[in-house]
Design a protein around this motif. Structure first.
Motif, PDB file in Angstrom:
ATOM      1  N   ALA A 192       9.728  -0.373  -8.213  1.00  0.00           N
ATOM      2  CA  ALA A 192       8.540  -0.706  -7.424  1.00  0.00           C
ATOM      3  C   ALA A 192       8.065  -2.121  -7.747  1.00  0.00           C
ATOM      4  CB  ALA A 192       7.426   0.310  -7.688  1.00  0.00           C
ATOM      5  N   VAL A 206      11.432   4.181 -11.646  1.00  0.00           N
ATOM      6  CA  VAL A 206      10.631   4.164 -10.411  1.00  0.00           C
ATOM      7  C   VAL A 206       9.648   2.991 -10.458  1.00  0.00           C
ATOM      8  CG1 VAL A 206       8.806   5.390  -9.148  1.00  0.00           C
ATOM      9  CG2 VAL A 206      10.842   6.616  -9.894  1.00  0.00           C
ATOM     10  N   ARG A 243       2.169  13.183 -11.079  1.00  0.00           N
ATOM     11  CA  ARG A 243       3.046  14.296 -11.439  1.00  0.00           C
ATOM     12  C   ARG A 243       3.320  14.296 -12.943  1.00  0.00           C
ATOM     13  NH1 ARG A 243       8.325  14.949 -12.152  1.00  0.00           N
ATOM     14  NH2 ARG A 243       8.831  12.804 -11.568  1.00  0.00           N
ATOM     15  N   THR A 264       1.815   8.986  -6.608  1.00  0.00           N
ATOM     16  CA  THR A 264       2.323  10.364  -6.565  1.00  0.00           C
ATOM     17  C   THR A 264       3.154  10.672  -7.804  1.00  0.00           C
ATOM     18  OG1 THR A 264       2.325  10.361  -4.152  1.00  0.00           O
ATOM     19  CG2 THR A 264       3.759  11.965  -5.238  1.00  0.00           C
ATOM     20  N   GLU A 265       4.045   9.763  -8.175  1.00  0.00           N
ATOM     21  CA  GLU A 265       4.900   9.986  -9.343  1.00  0.00           C
ATOM     22  C   GLU A 265       4.104   9.980 -10.642  1.00  0.00           C
ATOM     23  OE1 GLU A 265       8.170  10.903  -9.375  1.00  0.00           O
ATOM     24  OE2 GLU A 265       7.751  11.100  -7.235  1.00  0.00           O
ATOM     25  N   GLU A 297       0.830  -1.207   0.000  1.00  0.00           N
ATOM     26  CA  GLU A 297       0.000   0.000   0.000  1.00  0.00           C
ATOM     27  C   GLU A 297       0.866   1.258   0.000  1.00  0.00           C
ATOM     28  OE1 GLU A 297      -3.978  -1.696   2.269  1.00  0.00           O
ATOM     29  OE2 GLU A 297      -2.331  -0.912   3.466  1.00  0.00           O
ATOM     30  N   LEU A 298       1.931   1.241   0.779  1.00  0.00           N
ATOM     31  CA  LEU A 298       2.852   2.377   0.789  1.00  0.00           C
ATOM     32  C   LEU A 298       3.531   2.535  -0.566  1.00  0.00           C
ATOM     33  CD1 LEU A 298       4.452   1.866   4.317  1.00  0.00           C
ATOM     34  CD2 LEU A 298       2.793   3.619   3.632  1.00  0.00           C
ATOM     35  N   LEU A 299       3.881   1.412  -1.172  1.00  0.00           N
ATOM     36  CA  LEU A 299       4.500   1.424  -2.489  1.00  0.00           C
ATOM     37  C   LEU A 299       3.556   2.016  -3.534  1.00  0.00           C
ATOM     38  CD1 LEU A 299       7.109   0.429  -3.944  1.00  0.00           C
ATOM     39  CD2 LEU A 299       5.900  -1.707  -4.355  1.00  0.00           C
ATOM     40  N   ASP A 322       1.147   4.097  -2.978  1.00  0.00           N
ATOM     41  CA  ASP A 322       1.027   5.532  -2.711  1.00  0.00           C
ATOM     42  C   ASP A 322       2.177   6.303  -3.360  1.00  0.00           C
ATOM     43  OD1 ASP A 322      -1.293   5.119  -1.264  1.00  0.00           O
ATOM     44  OD2 ASP A 322      -0.309   5.273   0.698  1.00  0.00           O
ATOM     45  N   GLN A 323       3.396   5.783  -3.255  1.00  0.00           N
ATOM     46  CA  GLN A 323       4.555   6.447  -3.857  1.00  0.00           C
ATOM     47  C   GLN A 323       4.438   6.474  -5.379  1.00  0.00           C
ATOM     48  OE1 GLN A 323       7.741   4.070  -2.319  1.00  0.00           O
ATOM     49  NE2 GLN A 323       7.773   5.090  -0.336  1.00  0.00           N
ATOM     50  N   VAL A 324       4.045   5.343  -5.951  1.00  0.00           N
ATOM     51  CA  VAL A 324       3.903   5.259  -7.402  1.00  0.00           C
ATOM     52  C   VAL A 324       2.816   6.207  -7.887  1.00  0.00           C
ATOM     53  CG1 VAL A 324       3.173   3.728  -9.281  1.00  0.00           C
ATOM     54  CG2 VAL A 324       4.853   2.931  -7.611  1.00  0.00           C
TER      55      VAL A 324
END
Length: 150
Positions: free
Chosen positions: A121, A117, A54, A50-51, A42-44, A46-48
């Motif tokens: 991931a 990225v 963008r 965001t990228e 889930e944290l992973l 979230d990071q993906v």
């Protein structure tokens, strides 16, 4: 082995069923029974997300609807489709244009950074399904980068 009567057979089936359910991975406590924080996947995600957002926003700002649509589809697969793209597109279609529009090289640079990225991931994902999704996304970004000339 002693013979099992017809009356004992249903009871035996229930006992075997209950015993096998005890060893089943489905019998582990439900996530709601043991409160915990977000999982590593889930944290992973979230990071993906965001990228990807963008880079999608850069594509929207440049009017590259096919690139933006690809990233929006990726966000949808990750369960993170948002109204941010519609807000971005509606703001770009209304009144004043943004003061500094990103250069095409900004998008190429962002796409080039997004590929690794996503690949990283995919390697870090605990879930095989998530790893496959992220790897597919990395491949799509690499293909799109070639089209963009990057």
């Amino acid at each position: 082995m002693p013979a099992v009567s017809r009356r004992a057979l249903p009871a035996l089936a229930v006992v075997v069923g209950v015993a096998s359910a005890c060893d089943s991975p489905l019998s582990s406590p439900s996530p709601s029974a043991t409160p915990s924080g977000p999982t590593a996947d889930e944290l992973l995600v979230d990071q993906v997300v965001t990228e990807v957002r963008r880079v999608r926003d850069l594509a929207v700002a440049q009017g590259l609807t096919e690139v933006a649509a690809m990233h929006e589809a990726h966000l949808a697969v990750l369960g993170a489709a948002s109204s941010a793209s519609s807000a971005s597109s509606s703001s770009s279609s209304s009144s004043a244009p943004p003061s500094t529009e990103p250069a095409p090289s900004d998008l190429r640079t962002a796409e080039a950074a997004l590929g690794p990225v996503l690949a990283s991931a995919a390697g870090a994902a605990e879930s095989g399904s998530l790893a496959r999704i992220l790897a597919s996304m990395a491949a799509a970004v690499a293909q799109r980068r070639e089209v963009l000339g990057g």
